[in-house]
Design a protein around this motif. Sequence first.
Motif, PDB file in Angstrom:
ATOM      1  N   PHE A  18       2.704  20.863  45.624  1.00  0.00           N
ATOM      2  CA  PHE A  18       2.394  19.722  44.772  1.00  0.00           C
ATOM      3  C   PHE A  18       2.582  20.089  43.298  1.00  0.00           C
ATOM      4  N   GLN A  19       2.085  21.253  42.885  1.00  0.00           N
ATOM      5  CA  GLN A  19       2.237  21.692  41.496  1.00  0.00           C
ATOM      6  C   GLN A  19       3.708  21.920  41.147  1.00  0.00           C
ATOM      7  N   LYS A  20       4.491  22.424  42.092  1.00  0.00           N
ATOM      8  CA  LYS A  20       5.931  22.590  41.858  1.00  0.00           C
ATOM      9  C   LYS A  20       6.609  21.236  41.652  1.00  0.00           C
ATOM     10  N   GLU A  21       6.196  20.247  42.427  1.00  0.00           N
ATOM     11  CA  GLU A  21       6.752  18.897  42.281  1.00  0.00           C
ATOM     12  C   GLU A  21       6.381  18.307  40.920  1.00  0.00           C
ATOM     13  N   ILE A  22       5.153  18.519  40.484  1.00  0.00           N
ATOM     14  CA  ILE A  22       4.719  18.043  39.168  1.00  0.00           C
ATOM     15  C   ILE A  22       5.577  18.689  38.080  1.00  0.00           C
ATOM     16  N   GLN A  23       5.803  20.000  38.167  1.00  0.00           N
ATOM     17  CA  GLN A  23       6.648  20.697  37.187  1.00  0.00           C
ATOM     18  C   GLN A  23       8.059  20.126  37.188  1.00  0.00           C
ATOM     19  N   TYR A  24       8.578  19.831  38.353  1.00  0.00           N
ATOM     20  CA  TYR A  24       9.913  19.256  38.487  1.00  0.00           C
ATOM     21  C   TYR A  24       9.992  17.893  37.793  1.00  0.00           C
ATOM     22  N   ILE A  25       8.959  17.079  37.980  1.00  0.00           N
ATOM     23  CA  ILE A  25       8.903  15.761  37.339  1.00  0.00           C
ATOM     24  C   ILE A  25       8.876  15.920  35.823  1.00  0.00           C
ATOM     25  N   ILE A  26       8.045  16.827  35.328  1.00  0.00           N
ATOM     26  CA  ILE A  26       7.929  17.052  33.883  1.00  0.00           C
ATOM     27  C   ILE A  26       9.252  17.545  33.318  1.00  0.00           C
ATOM     28  N   GLU A  27       9.856  18.528  33.963  1.00  0.00           N
ATOM     29  CA  GLU A  27      11.123  19.086  33.476  1.00  0.00           C
ATOM     30  C   GLU A  27      12.213  18.020  33.416  1.00  0.00           C
ATOM     31  N   ASN A  28      12.303  17.198  34.446  1.00  0.00           N
ATOM     32  CA  ASN A  28      13.318  16.138  34.453  1.00  0.00           C
ATOM     33  C   ASN A  28      13.057  15.090  33.377  1.00  0.00           C
ATOM     34  N   ALA A  29      11.801  14.718  33.187  1.00  0.00           N
ATOM     35  CA  ALA A  29      11.469  13.713  32.172  1.00  0.00           C
ATOM     36  C   ALA A  29      11.788  14.238  30.776  1.00  0.00           C
ATOM     37  N   ILE A  30      11.433  15.477  30.502  1.00  0.00           N
ATOM     38  CA  ILE A  30      11.711  16.057  29.185  1.00  0.00           C
ATOM     39  C   ILE A  30      13.219  16.163  28.971  1.00  0.00           C
ATOM     40  N   ARG A  31      13.917  16.629  29.979  1.00  0.00           N
ATOM     41  CA  ARG A  31      15.376  16.764  29.870  1.00  0.00           C
ATOM     42  C   ARG A  31      16.021  15.408  29.601  1.00  0.00           C
ATOM     43  N   GLU A  32      15.553  14.367  30.272  1.00  0.00           N
ATOM     44  CA  GLU A  32      16.124  13.028  30.107  1.00  0.00           C
ATOM     45  C   GLU A  32      15.758  12.417  28.759  1.00  0.00           C
ATOM     46  N   ASP A  33      14.489  12.523  28.374  1.00  0.00           N
ATOM     47  CA  ASP A  33      14.021  11.859  27.157  1.00  0.00           C
ATOM     48  C   ASP A  33      14.327  12.631  25.881  1.00  0.00           C
ATOM     49  N   VAL A  34      14.247  13.943  25.927  1.00  0.00           N
ATOM     50  CA  VAL A  34      14.387  14.743  24.719  1.00  0.00           C
ATOM     51  C   VAL A  34      15.802  15.291  24.566  1.00  0.00           C
ATOM     52  N   ILE A  66      -5.118  12.380  32.088  1.00  0.00           N
ATOM     53  CA  ILE A  66      -5.377  13.423  31.100  1.00  0.00           C
ATOM     54  C   ILE A  66      -4.844  14.774  31.581  1.00  0.00           C
ATOM     55  N   THR A  67      -5.096  15.122  32.806  1.00  0.00           N
ATOM     56  CA  THR A  67      -4.634  16.412  33.337  1.00  0.00           C
ATOM     57  C   THR A  67      -3.117  16.481  33.316  1.00  0.00           C
ATOM     58  N   PHE A  68      -2.456  15.412  33.710  1.00  0.00           N
ATOM     59  CA  PHE A  68      -0.991  15.385  33.701  1.00  0.00           C
ATOM     60  C   PHE A  68      -0.466  15.486  32.267  1.00  0.00           C
ATOM     61  N   ALA A  69      -1.089  14.746  31.343  1.00  0.00           N
ATOM     62  CA  ALA A  69      -0.671  14.799  29.935  1.00  0.00           C
ATOM     63  C   ALA A  69      -0.794  16.215  29.399  1.00  0.00           C
ATOM     64  N   LYS A  70      -1.880  16.897  29.742  1.00  0.00           N
ATOM     65  CA  LYS A  70      -2.070  18.288  29.304  1.00  0.00           C
ATOM     66  C   LYS A  70      -0.951  19.178  29.842  1.00  0.00           C
ATOM     67  N   GLN A  71      -0.558  18.974  31.091  1.00  0.00           N
ATOM     68  CA  GLN A  71       0.549  19.755  31.672  1.00  0.00           C
ATOM     69  C   GLN A  71       1.855  19.494  30.928  1.00  0.00           C
ATOM     70  N   VAL A  72       2.099  18.250  30.538  1.00  0.00           N
ATOM     71  CA  VAL A  72       3.315  17.917  29.785  1.00  0.00           C
ATOM     72  C   VAL A  72       3.288  18.605  28.429  1.00  0.00           C
ATOM     73  N   PHE A  73       2.168  18.497  27.713  1.00  0.00           N
ATOM     74  CA  PHE A  73       2.061  19.127  26.399  1.00  0.00           C
ATOM     75  C   PHE A  73       2.265  20.638  26.495  1.00  0.00           C
ATOM     76  N   GLU A  74       1.663  21.266  27.506  1.00  0.00           N
ATOM     77  CA  GLU A  74       1.800  22.712  27.673  1.00  0.00           C
ATOM     78  C   GLU A  74       3.237  23.100  28.013  1.00  0.00           C
ATOM     79  N   HIS A  75       3.940  22.235  28.716  1.00  0.00           N
ATOM     80  CA  HIS A  75       5.342  22.507  29.035  1.00  0.00           C
ATOM     81  C   HIS A  75       6.184  22.479  27.760  1.00  0.00           C
ATOM     82  N   VAL A  76       5.914  21.521  26.888  1.00  0.00           N
ATOM     83  CA  VAL A  76       6.670  21.379  25.650  1.00  0.00           C
ATOM     84  C   VAL A  76       6.358  22.523  24.691  1.00  0.00           C
ATOM     85  N   ASP A  77       5.066  22.905  24.585  1.00  0.00           N
ATOM     86  CA  ASP A  77       4.662  23.975  23.669  1.00  0.00           C
ATOM     87  C   ASP A  77       3.421  24.660  24.228  1.00  0.00           C
TER      88      ASP A  77
END
Length: 90
Positions: A18-34, A66-77
Amino acid sequence: MFLLFSSKPLWMITQDQFQKEIQYIIENAIREDVGDGDHSSLACIPATATGKAKLLVKDKGVIAGITFAKQVFEHVDSDLEIEMLISDGM
């Protein structure tokens, strides 16, 4: 014909998966949006710049993600300092 019996529903995944899937979602969203970054911001804001953000809520409600947002922020920086004052569902 094969029958498969399991004590768990077949759709369940492990917490690790599940955590790997969450990381995959975050990585794809950042790659697409940023992509390679906002060129205006990159040209105008020094890489060493720091700042603060505050979420101001003006009305009653329930916060979620909130937990998901924190994971996104930590991925970015990973050096971001995050202070959560309330939890999901509050």
